[in-house]
Design a protein around this motif. Sequence first.
Motif, PDB file in Angstrom:
ATOM      1  N   LEU A 213       0.834  -1.205   0.000  1.00 53.20           N
ATOM      2  CA  LEU A 213       0.000   0.000   0.000  1.00 53.20           C
ATOM      3  C   LEU A 213       0.865   1.250   0.000  1.00 53.20           C
ATOM      4  O   LEU A 213       0.617   2.191  -0.763  1.00 53.20           O
ATOM      5  CB  LEU A 213      -0.924  -0.008   1.219  1.00 53.20           C
ATOM      6  CG  LEU A 213      -1.850   1.202   1.387  1.00 53.20           C
ATOM      7  CD1 LEU A 213      -2.806   1.329   0.216  1.00 53.20           C
ATOM      8  CD2 LEU A 213      -2.623   1.100   2.701  1.00 53.20           C
ATOM      9  N   ASN A 214       1.904   1.256   0.862  1.00 54.42           N
ATOM     10  CA  ASN A 214       2.805   2.409   0.914  1.00 54.42           C
ATOM     11  C   ASN A 214       3.508   2.617  -0.424  1.00 54.42           C
ATOM     12  O   ASN A 214       3.702   3.754  -0.875  1.00 54.42           O
ATOM     13  CB  ASN A 214       3.842   2.214   2.022  1.00 54.42           C
ATOM     14  CG  ASN A 214       3.231   2.334   3.411  1.00 54.42           C
ATOM     15  OD1 ASN A 214       2.179   2.933   3.581  1.00 54.42           O
ATOM     16  ND2 ASN A 214       3.897   1.757   4.396  1.00 54.42           N
TER      17      ASN A 214
ATOM     18  N   ALA B   4       3.165   5.929  -2.718  1.00 54.70           N
ATOM     19  CA  ALA B   4       4.347   6.705  -3.080  1.00 54.70           C
ATOM     20  C   ALA B   4       4.429   6.903  -4.588  1.00 54.70           C
ATOM     21  O   ALA B   4       4.760   7.992  -5.070  1.00 54.70           O
ATOM     22  CB  ALA B   4       5.607   6.009  -2.566  1.00 54.70           C
ATOM     23  N   LEU B   5       4.115   5.856  -5.346  1.00 53.34           N
ATOM     24  CA  LEU B   5       4.135   5.960  -6.804  1.00 53.34           C
ATOM     25  C   LEU B   5       3.071   6.941  -7.295  1.00 53.34           C
ATOM     26  O   LEU B   5       3.330   7.746  -8.192  1.00 53.34           O
ATOM     27  CB  LEU B   5       3.906   4.583  -7.434  1.00 53.34           C
ATOM     28  CG  LEU B   5       5.078   3.599  -7.326  1.00 53.34           C
ATOM     29  CD1 LEU B   5       4.650   2.209  -7.811  1.00 53.34           C
ATOM     30  CD2 LEU B   5       6.276   4.087  -8.129  1.00 53.34           C
TER      31      LEU B   5
ATOM     32  N   HIS C 221       3.215  14.673  -8.427  1.00 54.22           N
ATOM     33  CA  HIS C 221       4.273  15.682  -8.400  1.00 54.22           C
ATOM     34  C   HIS C 221       4.791  15.978  -9.801  1.00 54.22           C
ATOM     35  O   HIS C 221       4.999  17.136 -10.161  1.00 54.22           O
ATOM     36  CB  HIS C 221       5.420  15.205  -7.503  1.00 54.22           C
ATOM     37  CG  HIS C 221       5.094  15.211  -6.056  1.00 54.22           C
ATOM     38  ND1 HIS C 221       5.764  14.442  -5.123  1.00 54.22           N
ATOM     39  CD2 HIS C 221       4.163  15.895  -5.348  1.00 54.22           C
ATOM     40  CE1 HIS C 221       5.269  14.670  -3.922  1.00 54.22           C
ATOM     41  NE2 HIS C 221       4.295  15.541  -4.032  1.00 54.22           N
ATOM     42  N   LYS C 222       5.011  14.916 -10.585  1.00 53.90           N
ATOM     43  CA  LYS C 222       5.498  15.104 -11.951  1.00 53.90           C
ATOM     44  C   LYS C 222       4.526  15.959 -12.759  1.00 53.90           C
ATOM     45  O   LYS C 222       4.943  16.850 -13.507  1.00 53.90           O
ATOM     46  CB  LYS C 222       5.689  13.747 -12.630  1.00 53.90           C
ATOM     47  CG  LYS C 222       6.887  12.965 -12.142  1.00 53.90           C
ATOM     48  CD  LYS C 222       6.993  11.628 -12.875  1.00 53.90           C
ATOM     49  CE  LYS C 222       8.153  10.804 -12.354  1.00 53.90           C
ATOM     50  NZ  LYS C 222       8.246   9.486 -13.030  1.00 53.90           N
ATOM     51  N   ALA C 223       3.233  15.679 -12.614  1.00 55.92           N
ATOM     52  CA  ALA C 223       2.226  16.437 -13.353  1.00 55.92           C
ATOM     53  C   ALA C 223       2.217  17.900 -12.917  1.00 55.92           C
ATOM     54  O   ALA C 223       2.128  18.816 -13.751  1.00 55.92           O
ATOM     55  CB  ALA C 223       0.847  15.807 -13.152  1.00 55.92           C
ATOM     56  N   ALA C 224       2.321  18.138 -11.606  1.00 55.65           N
ATOM     57  CA  ALA C 224       2.310  19.509 -11.092  1.00 55.65           C
ATOM     58  C   ALA C 224       3.553  20.269 -11.544  1.00 55.65           C
ATOM     59  O   ALA C 224       3.484  21.455 -11.900  1.00 55.65           O
ATOM     60  CB  ALA C 224       2.231  19.499  -9.569  1.00 55.65           C
ATOM     61  N   ILE C 225       4.704  19.587 -11.558  1.00 58.25           N
ATOM     62  CA  ILE C 225       5.937  20.237 -12.009  1.00 58.25           C
ATOM     63  C   ILE C 225       5.853  20.570 -13.492  1.00 58.25           C
ATOM     64  O   ILE C 225       6.224  21.667 -13.923  1.00 58.25           O
ATOM     65  CB  ILE C 225       7.157  19.341 -11.712  1.00 58.25           C
ATOM     66  CG1 ILE C 225       7.366  19.226 -10.191  1.00 58.25           C
ATOM     67  CG2 ILE C 225       8.419  19.910 -12.375  1.00 58.25           C
ATOM     68  CD1 ILE C 225       8.381  18.178  -9.788  1.00 58.25           C
ATOM     69  N   ALA C 226       5.359  19.624 -14.281  1.00 62.80           N
ATOM     70  CA  ALA C 226       5.234  19.866 -15.723  1.00 62.80           C
ATOM     71  C   ALA C 226       4.317  21.049 -16.004  1.00 62.80           C
ATOM     72  O   ALA C 226       4.600  21.873 -16.888  1.00 62.80           O
ATOM     73  CB  ALA C 226       4.706  18.609 -16.414  1.00 62.80           C
TER      74      ALA C 226
ATOM     75  N   GLY D  45      14.581  18.391 -10.761  1.00 66.32           N
ATOM     76  CA  GLY D  45      14.114  17.704 -11.967  1.00 66.32           C
ATOM     77  C   GLY D  45      12.605  17.587 -11.926  1.00 66.32           C
ATOM     78  O   GLY D  45      11.892  18.574 -11.797  1.00 66.32           O
ATOM     79  N   ASN D  46      12.102  16.346 -12.000  1.00 67.07           N
ATOM     80  CA  ASN D  46      10.655  16.137 -11.899  1.00 67.07           C
ATOM     81  C   ASN D  46      10.272  15.522 -10.562  1.00 67.07           C
ATOM     82  O   ASN D  46       9.236  14.886 -10.438  1.00 67.07           O
ATOM     83  CB  ASN D  46      10.153  15.269 -13.057  1.00 67.07           C
ATOM     84  CG  ASN D  46      10.778  13.874 -13.062  1.00 67.07           C
ATOM     85  OD1 ASN D  46      11.497  13.496 -12.136  1.00 67.07           O
ATOM     86  ND2 ASN D  46      10.502  13.101 -14.100  1.00 67.07           N
ATOM     87  N   GLN D  47      11.116  15.746  -9.552  1.00 65.01           N
ATOM     88  CA  GLN D  47      10.886  15.194  -8.223  1.00 65.01           C
ATOM     89  C   GLN D  47      10.595  16.298  -7.213  1.00 65.01           C
ATOM     90  O   GLN D  47      11.245  17.342  -7.218  1.00 65.01           O
ATOM     91  CB  GLN D  47      12.122  14.426  -7.747  1.00 65.01           C
ATOM     92  CG  GLN D  47      12.680  13.410  -8.734  1.00 65.01           C
ATOM     93  CD  GLN D  47      14.133  13.092  -8.449  1.00 65.01           C
ATOM     94  OE1 GLN D  47      14.436  12.165  -7.705  1.00 65.01           O
ATOM     95  NE2 GLN D  47      15.047  13.873  -9.028  1.00 65.01           N
ATOM     96  N   VAL D  48       9.626  16.052  -6.337  1.00 68.25           N
ATOM     97  CA  VAL D  48       9.388  16.916  -5.190  1.00 68.25           C
ATOM     98  C   VAL D  48       9.952  16.204  -3.968  1.00 68.25           C
ATOM     99  O   VAL D  48       9.689  15.019  -3.747  1.00 68.25           O
ATOM    100  CB  VAL D  48       7.888  17.195  -4.989  1.00 68.25           C
ATOM    101  CG1 VAL D  48       7.647  17.939  -3.675  1.00 68.25           C
ATOM    102  CG2 VAL D  48       7.341  18.024  -6.154  1.00 68.25           C
ATOM    103  N   VAL D  49      10.752  16.914  -3.191  1.00 70.92           N
ATOM    104  CA  VAL D  49      11.383  16.346  -2.006  1.00 70.92           C
ATOM    105  C   VAL D  49      10.965  17.196  -0.813  1.00 70.92           C
ATOM    106  O   VAL D  49      11.202  18.408  -0.801  1.00 70.92           O
ATOM    107  CB  VAL D  49      12.921  16.333  -2.131  1.00 70.92           C
ATOM    108  CG1 VAL D  49      13.549  15.677  -0.915  1.00 70.92           C
ATOM    109  CG2 VAL D  49      13.347  15.613  -3.415  1.00 70.92           C
ATOM    110  N   ILE D  50      10.346  16.563   0.172  1.00 72.23           N
ATOM    111  CA  ILE D  50       9.848  17.287   1.345  1.00 72.23           C
ATOM    112  C   ILE D  50      10.769  17.026   2.531  1.00 72.23           C
ATOM    113  O   ILE D  50      11.078  15.881   2.851  1.00 72.23           O
ATOM    114  CB  ILE D  50       8.420  16.831   1.719  1.00 72.23           C
ATOM    115  CG1 ILE D  50       7.484  16.929   0.512  1.00 72.23           C
ATOM    116  CG2 ILE D  50       7.889  17.649   2.888  1.00 72.23           C
ATOM    117  CD1 ILE D  50       7.239  18.321   0.014  1.00 72.23           C
ATOM    118  N   GLY D  51      11.227  18.091   3.175  1.00 71.20           N
ATOM    119  CA  GLY D  51      11.987  17.953   4.410  1.00 71.20           C
ATOM    120  C   GLY D  51      13.487  18.062   4.225  1.00 71.20           C
ATOM    121  O   GLY D  51      14.017  18.004   3.110  1.00 71.20           O
TER     122      GLY D  51
END
Length: 255
Positions: free
Chosen positions: A58-59, A63-64, A70-75, A228-234
């Motif tokens: 499930l996790n 995550a996927l 995130h990729k869609a929001a960045i694009a 890149g196309n990644q969002v990293v929190i923290g």
Amino acid sequence: MSAARFAAPALLAFALGAMPALASEPTFSDAQRKEIESIVRGYLLSHPEVLEEVSAELNKRQALAEAEKHKAAIAENADTIFNSPRGVTIGNRAGDVTMVEFFDYNCGYCKRAMIDMMALLKDDPKLKVVLKEFPVLGPTSMEAAQVAIAVRMQDATGQKYLDFHQKLLNGRGQADKARAMAAAKDAGLDMARLEKDMASPEVRATIEENFKLAEAMGMNGTPSYVIGNQVVIGAVGHSTLREKINIARCGKPSC
């Protein structure tokens, strides 16, 4: 362990309610459903490790799904994220990878993140960094951000801004207007112009733009990054940021 407990009701609900109906009428009688419930319950009690497997799967799926969002929001917002004139650019302006950091001057983790950023810039001549004020920790954070934006408005190179940025983040106590103005003075800014620029609509527009971007990407704290196309929190640390930069650069954690 708690994840496993949460997964149990979901698994049971799936077993009892998610089976495809073969006809318009219920497939199982009440007695049959109770028997299935008893069998599933007994199996889970005998094999509790299944719950950990379910929780892990499930996790993984969540995550996927989050990564795809995130990729869609960045694009959708790429030009504003990476190229807005309202961000402060340091490092290699023609770099092959851009790391965008959203930060708050009263965020303790952002102090650590600044050390990571400086180390990455020192070791990676191809890295471009964009800094975006994201004052989420109250009125004094907003005051410090307003000063920071005015600093950016009179510093096209980003060098005085970086000096100011380090002085304010490394300082002790709460960052507010007074401390931010002192850091700006120490960094050699024109204080009369700074006061004038702080009243400019550009300050409000910058903060609104940054909050809008953060909301689009699901950021609710600092530091947060786009690489890149990644969002990293923290404040994930130097090694994790290095891996994310490498993924953006060559598709692997190590290039």
